[in-house]
Design a protein around this motif. Sequence first.
Motif, short mmCIF file in Angstrom:
data_model
loop_
_atom_site.label_atom_id
_atom_site.label_comp_id
_atom_site.label_asym_id
_atom_site.label_seq_id
_atom_site.Cartn_x
_atom_site.Cartn_y
_atom_site.Cartn_z
N THR A 124 41.79 43.60 16.65
CA THR A 124 40.94 42.47 16.25
C THR A 124 39.58 42.51 16.94
O THR A 124 38.57 42.13 16.35
CB THR A 124 41.65 41.14 16.56
N LEU A 125 39.56 42.98 18.19
CA LEU A 125 38.30 42.98 18.95
C LEU A 125 37.58 44.32 18.92
O LEU A 125 36.54 44.48 19.57
CB LEU A 125 38.58 42.58 20.41
N HIS A 126 38.13 45.30 18.15
CA HIS A 126 37.50 46.61 18.02
C HIS A 126 37.34 47.30 19.38
O HIS A 126 36.26 47.81 19.70
CB HIS A 126 36.15 46.51 17.28
N VAL A 127 38.40 47.24 20.16
CA VAL A 127 38.44 47.97 21.43
C VAL A 127 39.73 48.79 21.44
O VAL A 127 40.56 48.68 20.53
CB VAL A 127 38.40 47.04 22.66
N SER A 128 39.90 49.60 22.47
CA SER A 128 41.12 50.39 22.59
C SER A 128 42.18 49.56 23.32
O SER A 128 41.86 48.65 24.09
CB SER A 128 40.79 51.68 23.34
N PRO A 129 43.46 49.85 23.08
CA PRO A 129 44.51 49.09 23.79
C PRO A 129 44.36 49.14 25.31
O PRO A 129 44.77 48.21 26.00
CB PRO A 129 45.80 49.77 23.34
N GLU A 130 43.74 50.21 25.83
CA GLU A 130 43.53 50.29 27.29
C GLU A 130 42.52 49.25 27.76
O GLU A 130 42.42 48.97 28.96
CB GLU A 130 43.03 51.67 27.70
N ASP A 131 41.76 48.68 26.83
CA ASP A 131 40.79 47.64 27.18
C ASP A 131 41.40 46.25 27.13
O ASP A 131 40.68 45.24 27.26
CB ASP A 131 39.59 47.71 26.23
N VAL A 132 42.70 46.17 26.87
CA VAL A 132 43.39 44.88 26.80
C VAL A 132 44.54 44.90 27.80
O VAL A 132 45.57 45.53 27.58
CB VAL A 132 43.95 44.62 25.38
N GLY A 133 44.35 44.23 28.93
CA GLY A 133 45.39 44.15 29.95
C GLY A 133 46.27 42.93 29.70
O GLY A 133 45.75 41.84 29.45
N VAL A 134 47.57 43.13 29.73
CA VAL A 134 48.50 42.00 29.56
C VAL A 134 49.55 42.09 30.66
O VAL A 134 50.30 43.05 30.73
CB VAL A 134 49.19 42.01 28.18
N LYS A 135 49.56 41.08 31.51
CA LYS A 135 50.55 40.99 32.57
C LYS A 135 51.29 39.67 32.45
O LYS A 135 50.77 38.73 31.85
CB LYS A 135 49.88 41.05 33.95
N ALA A 136 52.47 39.59 33.01
CA ALA A 136 53.21 38.33 32.99
C ALA A 136 53.80 38.07 34.36
O ALA A 136 54.13 39.01 35.08
CB ALA A 136 54.31 38.37 31.94
N THR A 137 53.88 36.79 34.70
CA THR A 137 54.51 36.42 35.96
C THR A 137 55.30 35.14 35.76
O THR A 137 54.99 34.34 34.86
CB THR A 137 53.45 36.21 37.07
N THR A 138 56.33 34.96 36.55
CA THR A 138 57.03 33.68 36.57
C THR A 138 56.36 32.80 37.62
O THR A 138 55.45 33.24 38.33
CB THR A 138 58.52 33.84 36.93
N MET A 139 56.81 31.55 37.73
CA MET A 139 56.30 30.66 38.78
C MET A 139 57.42 30.36 39.78
O MET A 139 57.43 29.29 40.42
CB MET A 139 55.74 29.38 38.17
N GLU A 140 58.37 31.32 39.87
CA GLU A 140 59.45 31.20 40.87
C GLU A 140 60.16 29.84 40.78
O GLU A 140 60.48 29.22 41.80
CB GLU A 140 58.90 31.44 42.28
N GLU A 141 60.36 29.40 39.54
CA GLU A 141 61.11 28.17 39.23
C GLU A 141 60.46 26.91 39.78
O GLU A 141 61.11 25.88 39.95
CB GLU A 141 62.57 28.29 39.72
N ARG A 142 59.15 26.98 40.06
CA ARG A 142 58.43 25.80 40.55
C ARG A 142 57.48 25.27 39.49
O ARG A 142 56.89 26.04 38.74
CB ARG A 142 57.59 26.13 41.80
N GLY A 143 57.31 23.96 39.49
CA GLY A 143 56.30 23.33 38.65
C GLY A 143 56.65 23.34 37.17
O GLY A 143 57.77 23.64 36.76
N VAL A 144 55.64 22.98 36.38
CA VAL A 144 55.86 22.76 34.95
C VAL A 144 56.28 24.07 34.26
O VAL A 144 57.13 24.05 33.36
CB VAL A 144 54.61 22.13 34.30
N ILE A 145 55.74 25.19 34.71
CA ILE A 145 56.13 26.48 34.13
C ILE A 145 57.53 26.86 34.60
O ILE A 145 58.38 27.27 33.81
CB ILE A 145 55.14 27.59 34.56
N GLY A 146 57.75 26.66 35.90
CA GLY A 146 59.04 27.04 36.49
C GLY A 146 60.20 26.24 35.93
O GLY A 146 61.34 26.73 35.89
N ARG A 147 59.94 25.00 35.50
CA ARG A 147 61.00 24.17 34.89
C ARG A 147 61.17 24.51 33.41
O ARG A 147 61.89 23.81 32.71
CB ARG A 147 60.66 22.69 35.06
#
Length: 169
Positions: A124-147
């Motif tokens: 969609t952005l006319h770049v290479s996949p190497e130009d799109v970084g995608v990482k994920a993390t948990t919030m160690e079961e804390r807060g609104v994300i962790g719940r």
Amino acid sequence: MSDPGFRVGVGFDFHPFEEDGRLVLGGVTIPFDRGLRGHSDADALLHAVMDALLGAAGLSDIGSLFPDTDPRYENISSLILLEKVFRLVRGKGYRVGNVDIVVLAEAPKIQPHVPAIRANIARTLHVSPEDVGVKATTMEERGVIGRREGIAAQAVALVYRDRPETGTR
Ligand code: MG
């Protein structure tokens, strides 16, 4: 100050889970027992990317461009909105350098879907996949994300000028 020819932007978004509905992140439908609630497809990842791009290009934000009171954007695929944002960025005379994204989610696992997410955004952005970084993390079961009440995403984007501005301020 002179224009250095490149600019960065940052974006952040959060959507709460709802019992029914699809979970869409980066334009990929992810199998899960809940979806995210929102006016569009609630793709928090792409919403963060769009706000980062708009900020980098000196434009406004997705809340102003695609208001959730507008029925045209109900359940719309955020990939279509990202395409519109890309055209706005190009209209300001910028190309996309790279984007880097962090998804904050306790569940589900995002990693298996990263290649498809990178491919969607890169196309969609006319770049290479190497130009799109995608990482994920948990919030160690804390807060609104962790719940496990929802999913958030944060993104930065770099754009660079390749021709004089053609849009109007
Ligand atoms: Mg959003």
